[in-house]
Design an enzyme around this catalytic site. Structure first.
Site, PDB file in Angstrom:
ATOM      1  N   SER A 425       0.836  -1.197   0.000  1.00 49.66           N
ATOM      2  CA  SER A 425       0.000   0.000   0.000  1.00 49.66           C
ATOM      3  C   SER A 425       0.870   1.247   0.000  1.00 49.66           C
ATOM      4  CB  SER A 425      -0.904   0.016   1.226  1.00 49.66           C
ATOM      5  OG  SER A 425      -0.153   0.292   2.411  1.00 49.66           O
ATOM      6  N   ASP A 426       0.345   2.311  -0.561  1.00 49.77           N
ATOM      7  CA  ASP A 426       0.928   3.610  -0.269  1.00 49.77           C
ATOM      8  C   ASP A 426       0.715   3.870   1.216  1.00 49.77           C
ATOM      9  OD1 ASP A 426       2.028   6.151  -0.551  1.00 49.77           O
ATOM     10  OD2 ASP A 426       1.016   6.504  -2.452  1.00 49.77           O
ATOM     11  N   TRP A 427       1.443   4.824   1.753  1.00 49.83           N
ATOM     12  CA  TRP A 427       1.457   5.022   3.202  1.00 49.83           C
ATOM     13  C   TRP A 427       0.090   5.536   3.675  1.00 49.83           C
ATOM     14  CZ3 TRP A 427       5.249   2.674   1.532  1.00 49.83           C
ATOM     15  CH2 TRP A 427       6.372   2.348   2.284  1.00 49.83           C
TER      16      TRP A 427
END
Length: 1099
Positions: A425-427
């Site tokens: 995932s992106d953060w």
């Protein structure tokens, strides 16, 4: 800075503060709660302890603490692929950190169900030919994945057999050499296709062997980050030293090692793309990879390959431009270079994160053909380069968030492309447990739901979903295996692989930062790319000269001769920043030379050579001439501009520097929230140019910009004799521009995007969405329709007959070139390779389409579920009774291993379940006050969709259908990408100076194909042609280059999957014309400067 983020069932508004590092002004954003739609639902068979909803306690999480990192919180807002605090509230409002009691769980869930629109009233999740896109900024409902227990079968493994001299077994540490189109052998030895299949097989074998010794909790640990700022890197997977796994360090950025010292600040990806030079792009990737490895990083968070759809897009400079072929080739070479160094590359952001405004609360609506031909193509090329990881984006795609979007992750990436690495995932972009895991997400970063929230969607929540039978352990095995396999693929299991030797969150800390110098001689590649990417836009003869000057009226303004008696350097962009090169956190501001944008895609400058410093040093060479060197860096003050009039007069050359900056939305320099507010020059740049040009007849403008600018206020001024587009090129910027200004290097860069005459020309194709309609209850995201389809950048300008100021691919030289002797040859139909490949070629040549389809198989998931329209909303809830699942519309046998509750007050009760997957191996934490809490099921799982499986088969669109098994990797099959046609021509230097040329190949398909008027399908870099010298150039076209994506018709959408309408992976590749002889081949110096024309040979 993040304020308190308490999310409970009764919470109506979440207030957060985002502080700009430049202004220091905190702004508060209130985000309406959509609690009726997104409050938590427990997985079946869970039995939590009673928890008061009003108290809203956070889920407990066991996260290891690094002694030196615990006190190293950064004083200003930072992001690692992270939304700002304001954006975080929007994401976090869709989750709840309180767990309903067993008595209230079903009631909460039923209230959720009643508030969700039926499928009849819900907006379409994906546009098709007869279903219009939602309007720009219109509110739409987020599609949520229902909790339905499923069986899991791993994806079939791509089974493409090696082909001699074409499809060659390859290890990431030994990639094939860069193909040189102008070498003597390029016409007989076409480029090879690396096959990483054997390397992946070995890596998977090792990963499965290691994983066989892991407990469930240990497997989950591999998928769950330890939480924000709880490790040395921006992302950390905990170690399991007892089993021989050292953990993973994940670190930004796409242009260097972020938050570290003694590293190189490389040119941006956009600057690398401006070189159109595969060798330089590969070498940049290799150098960046080596620096990450030297710092003990395992995963470098890049390259970034968003497409620059919106000209104002804040992060466009992190990507490779506005054409999928150029971006795909640059991504391919970058990944090969990075992974040759031993680092795991991460291709991002998957997909459609094309603007920063409202990036976490928007849904991109995109059709299948546009997806395949434009936005997914660089990811396809990354998979072909053996990329180990991919990062999903913040935005929703056709109403389903990217990190839980099965049609894009499972069907497109893992099945159709045959991707064998892992999806992270992106953060803070993980928004669910079940939906994300079922949708194909393999790793959540940084681990906690929001920064420092102390809870996680994976960890103990994921463990509990497995224990109660909702998520099969086989899916967790798949997640962990993918992660470990990528680690083995990079050979990071070697005892000599460096351990992490820096502290991203506390650089001054001597205990954790060993200050390892990894720069080597990388300044050389920085300077080489910096000058090779400079684009000469204009170069004319001065119209007049001052007395007693050495201005030569008989030649163009550039290159400078070195005999100029007086030179002026004007503009803030020419100067060093007063506070040093790292004056602003994450480069979130600009008060001097612009050498990179701002945000998580940055790195610390070890030094920064400004144009002022480099040019003054060069002026010292001219002591015999007695060159006078003057400067003025004040762009605003009226008195300074008045003084500039006298300074600029009587100079042989006046060099005016202007710039334009952008970045990520958590920082807003001068009110630019990531995306640029407009396309005009910063720092009063247009006025600066006009002021100097009003008095100096040899005004030379140098532009450092993150993307296009509108140059109309001065571009046609008769005294503006030359314009250099210098991009954003890293620490050697001043030296690079000096090399070109004085002719030490003949410019050969080309624009990777179009420069328009008016911003309205861009907006007509794709407008930046800054303010959407007011969102009514139940609608928490806004729509961004990709109505332009395939027509982005130059494709739109060509299709609508809009004249740009400078077209895509444009760039002048100090010399001239002639093109001649075009020949186009069809290669014999191959008889090697698999029979399935030969059959695929026969079908393709017959004009048939190979389909990747997934007929529904209820409750069976091959790699993950695809969403199919269902008129009956399905809501799955836990009833609180052990061993029972309660599913609206579906009854099921409960899992017998659910957690029972203990008596409150029994301190250390062993039956308390908390998050165990974030660094604590196989242990359950307990509450110190004796309160037992079960933290599982922090999901929103009400939807108008049901879940069905992926069952991939090949079909022919015609009646004589055929099928095969094990078809993973249909779009990366060697038959589709091996050379099929050779295009040859000759380039001759007809000018008076040595130089290089960038010939470009465009295809023009018949109008019936639905393609843009012309599309880039090849380019070459012809270096160092002496005066009068000629070189033969060989470019190769594959069947993929000559194909278009044939989407599943709208009438078949419900059968094919993709959330009720056209599935993003439904369809296949077919010839772009019934007779390929109708496809025109255009060779020239830019998208509009065509020098040679031909046709593909008729079949």
């Amino acid at each position: 800075m993040l304020l308190t983020l308490g999310f409970g069932f009764g919470l109506a508004v979440s207030a957060v503060s985002a502080q700009s590092s430049e202004s220091g002004v905190a702004s508060t954003s209130a985000v309406p709660s959509s609690s009726a739609v997104i409050s938590s639902v427990l997985p079946p068979s869970s039995s939590p302890s009673a928890v008061s909803a009003s108290s809203s306690p956070a889920l407990s999480i066991s996260i290891p603490t690094f002694a030196s990192a615990s006190a190293s919180k950064l004083p200003t807002v930072v992001s690692s692929e992270a939304p700002s605090s304001a954006s975080t509230s929007a994401l976090a409002s869709s989750v709840s950190s309180s767990v309903p009691s067993s008595a209230s769980a079903s009631a909460s869930a039923s209230s959720v169900s009643s508030s969700v629109p039926s499928s009849a009233s819900a907006p379409p999740s994906s546009p098709s030919s007869d279903v219009p896109f939602p309007p720009l900024g219109a509110p739409v409902n987020r599609h949520l994945v229902p909790i339905v227990p499923f069986n899991f079968t791993p994806f079939p493994i791509p089974s493409h057999q090696p082909i001699s001299s074409i499809f060659i077994p390859t290890d990431p540490l030994s990639p094939p050499p860069v193909f040189d189109s102008s070498s003597p052998t390029s016409g007989t030895n076409p480029p090879t296709i690396p096959s990483f299949q054997d390397a992946w097989d070995i890596a998977y074998s090792k990963a499965k062997s290691l994983l066989s010794t892991f407990t469930l909790e240990e497997k989950v640990n591999i998928t769950t980050g330890v939480g924000w700022q709880n490790g040395l890197c921006v992302g950390n997977i905990p170690a399991n030293e007892a089993k021989g796994f050292p953990g993973l360090c994940l670190e930004d950025s796409p242009l260097g090692v972020r938050f570290a010292d003694y590293v190189t600040a490389f040119p941006t990806a956009l600057m690398a793309a401006s070189t159109w030079n595969r060798r330089l792009i590969r070498e940049r990737g290799l150098a960046m990879g080596r620096e990450h490895v030297g710092k003990g990083v395992n995963v470098a968070l890049g390259p970034m390959m968003n497409m620059g759809r919106v000209a104002q897009g804040g992060r466009n400079w992190e990507g490779f431009g506005a054409d999928p072929f150029l971006a795909g080739e640059a991504a391919y070479e970058t990944v090969l270079g990075m992974q040759q160094a031993g680092i795991t590359a991460c291709a991002k952001h998957f997909m459609f994160n094309e603007q920063e405004h409202k990036r976490t609360t928007t849904s991109s609506f995109v059709d299948s053909r546009t997806t395949h031909e434009i936005y997914a193509h660089p990811f396809l090329r990354s998979v072909m380069a053996g990329v180990g990881s991919v990062m999903c984006s913040y935005n929703a795609i056709n109403s389903t968030y990217a990190c839980e979007n099965s049609p894009t992750i499972n069907a497109l990436l893992k099945s159709e492309y045959g991707f064998r690495g892992y999806m992270m995932s992106d953060w803070q972009a993980t928004l669910s447990t079940f939906g994300s895991v079922e949708g194909g997400l393999d790793m959540t970063m940084p681990g906690d739901i929001t920064f420092d929230s102390g809870d996680s969607y994976f960890g103990g929540n994921l463990t509990e979903y497995v224990r109660n039978g909702t998520i099969p352990e086989e899916r967790v095995d798949d997640m962990a295996t993918r992660i470990l396999a990528a680690w083995y693929l990079a050979h990071q299991d070697s005892p000599s692989y460096p351990s992490t030797n820096f502290n991203a969150f506390n650089i001054p800390d001597e205990a954790t930062n060993e200050r390892v110098n990894v720069q080597a001689d990388h300044y050389k590649i920085v300077r080489e790319i910096g000058r090779a990417g400079i684009v000469l836009l204009k170069n004319e003869k001065p119209k007049q000269k001052f007395p007693h000057t050495n201005t030569d009226l008989g030649r163009p303004a550039l290159p400078l001769t070195g005999r100029e008696r007086a030179v002026l350097v004007a503009g803030l962009d020419a100067a060093p920043q007063r506070g040093g090169p790292n004056m602003f956190s994450d480069q979130g501001g600009n008060e001097g030379i612009l050498a990179m944008g701002w945000g998580s895609g940055t790195a610390q400058f070890p030094y920064l050579i400004s144009p002022y410093e480099a040019l003054q040093h060069r002026a010292l060479f001219n002591r015999s001439i007695g060159t006078l060197f003057d400067w003025q860096f004040d762009d605003f003050t009226p008195s300074a501009l008045t003084s500039l009039l006298s300074q600029a007069a009587r100079k042989d050359a006046a060099l005016v520097f202007i710039n334009s900056d952008s970045g990520e939305q958590y920082l807003s320099p001068d009110g630019n929230e990531g995306d640029r507010k407009n396309l005009t020059a910063w720092h009063n740049g247009d006025t600066l140019v006009q002021t100097v040009a009003s008095v100096n007849p040899n005004t030379i403008v140098i532009i450092h910009s993150v993307g296009p600018l509108i140059l109309e206020p001065w571009i046609d001024h008769p005294n503006v004799t030359a314009v250099l587009w210098a991009g954003v090129s890293g620490q050697e910027t001043g030296n690079a521009i000096t090399d070109v200004l004085y002719g030490d290097f003949n410019p050969q860069g080309r624009l990777p995007y179009t420069i328009a005459k008016s911003q309205a020309d861009y907006d007509a194709a794709a407008k930046l969405m800054t303010d959407g309609q007011e969102t009514p209850p139940g609608s928490d995201i806004l729509s961004i329709p990709y109505e332009e389809g395939l027509l982005i950048d130059y494709r739109f300008f060509d299709a609508h007959n809009i004249t740009p100021r400078f077209e895509f691919g444009f760039g002048l030289s100090y010399t001239t070139f002639e093109y001649s002797h075009l020949s186009i040859t069809a290669l014999p139909t191959p008889n090697d390779g698999d029979e399935s490949d030969r059959e695929a070629i026969r079908r393709w040549e017959a004009g048939k389409t190979s389909l990747a389809s997934w007929p529904p198989t209820p409750n069976t998931v091959i790699g993950g579920g695809a969403n199919v329209s269902d008129t009956n909303p399905t809501t799955t809830t836990g009833t609180g009774s052990s061993g029972t699942n309660s599913t609206t519309g579906t009854a099921g046998e409960g899992s017998s291993n659910s957690t029972s509750t203990g008596d409150a007050g029994e301190e250390g009760s062993s039956n308390s379940t908390s998050i165990t997957g974030a660094g604590t191996t196989g242990t359950n934490s307990t509450s110190t006050d004796g309160t037992n809490s079960t933290s599982a099921g922090n999901d929103t799982n009400t939807n108008t969709n049901s879940t069905s499986g992926l069952n991939i088969t090949l079909e022919s669109r015609d009646a004589d259908t055929s099928s095969s098994t094990g078809v993973s990797g249909t779009s990366t099959a060697p038959w589709l990408h091996r050379p099929a046609y050779r295009v040859q021509f000759t380039v001759t230097n007809t000018g008076s100076l040595p130089g290089g040329e960038i010939p470009q190949l465009y295809l023009s398909f018949p109008a019936s194909s639905g393609e843009p008027p012309r599309v880039l399908k090849g380019f070459a870099n012809v270096d160092d042609l002496d005066v009068g010298e000629s070189k033969k150039v060989s470019l190769w076209l594959s069947r993929h280059d000559l194909s278009v994506w044939d989407s599943v018709p709208a009438g078949e959408a419900g059968k094919q999957g993709g959330e009720g309408v056209e599935g993003l992976s439904g369809g296949g590749w077919k010839k772009g014309a019934r007779d390929l002889g109708d496809v025109k081949v255009l060779v020239g110096a830019s998208s509009r400067d065509v020098r040679l024309r031909g046709n593909i040979p008729r079949t």
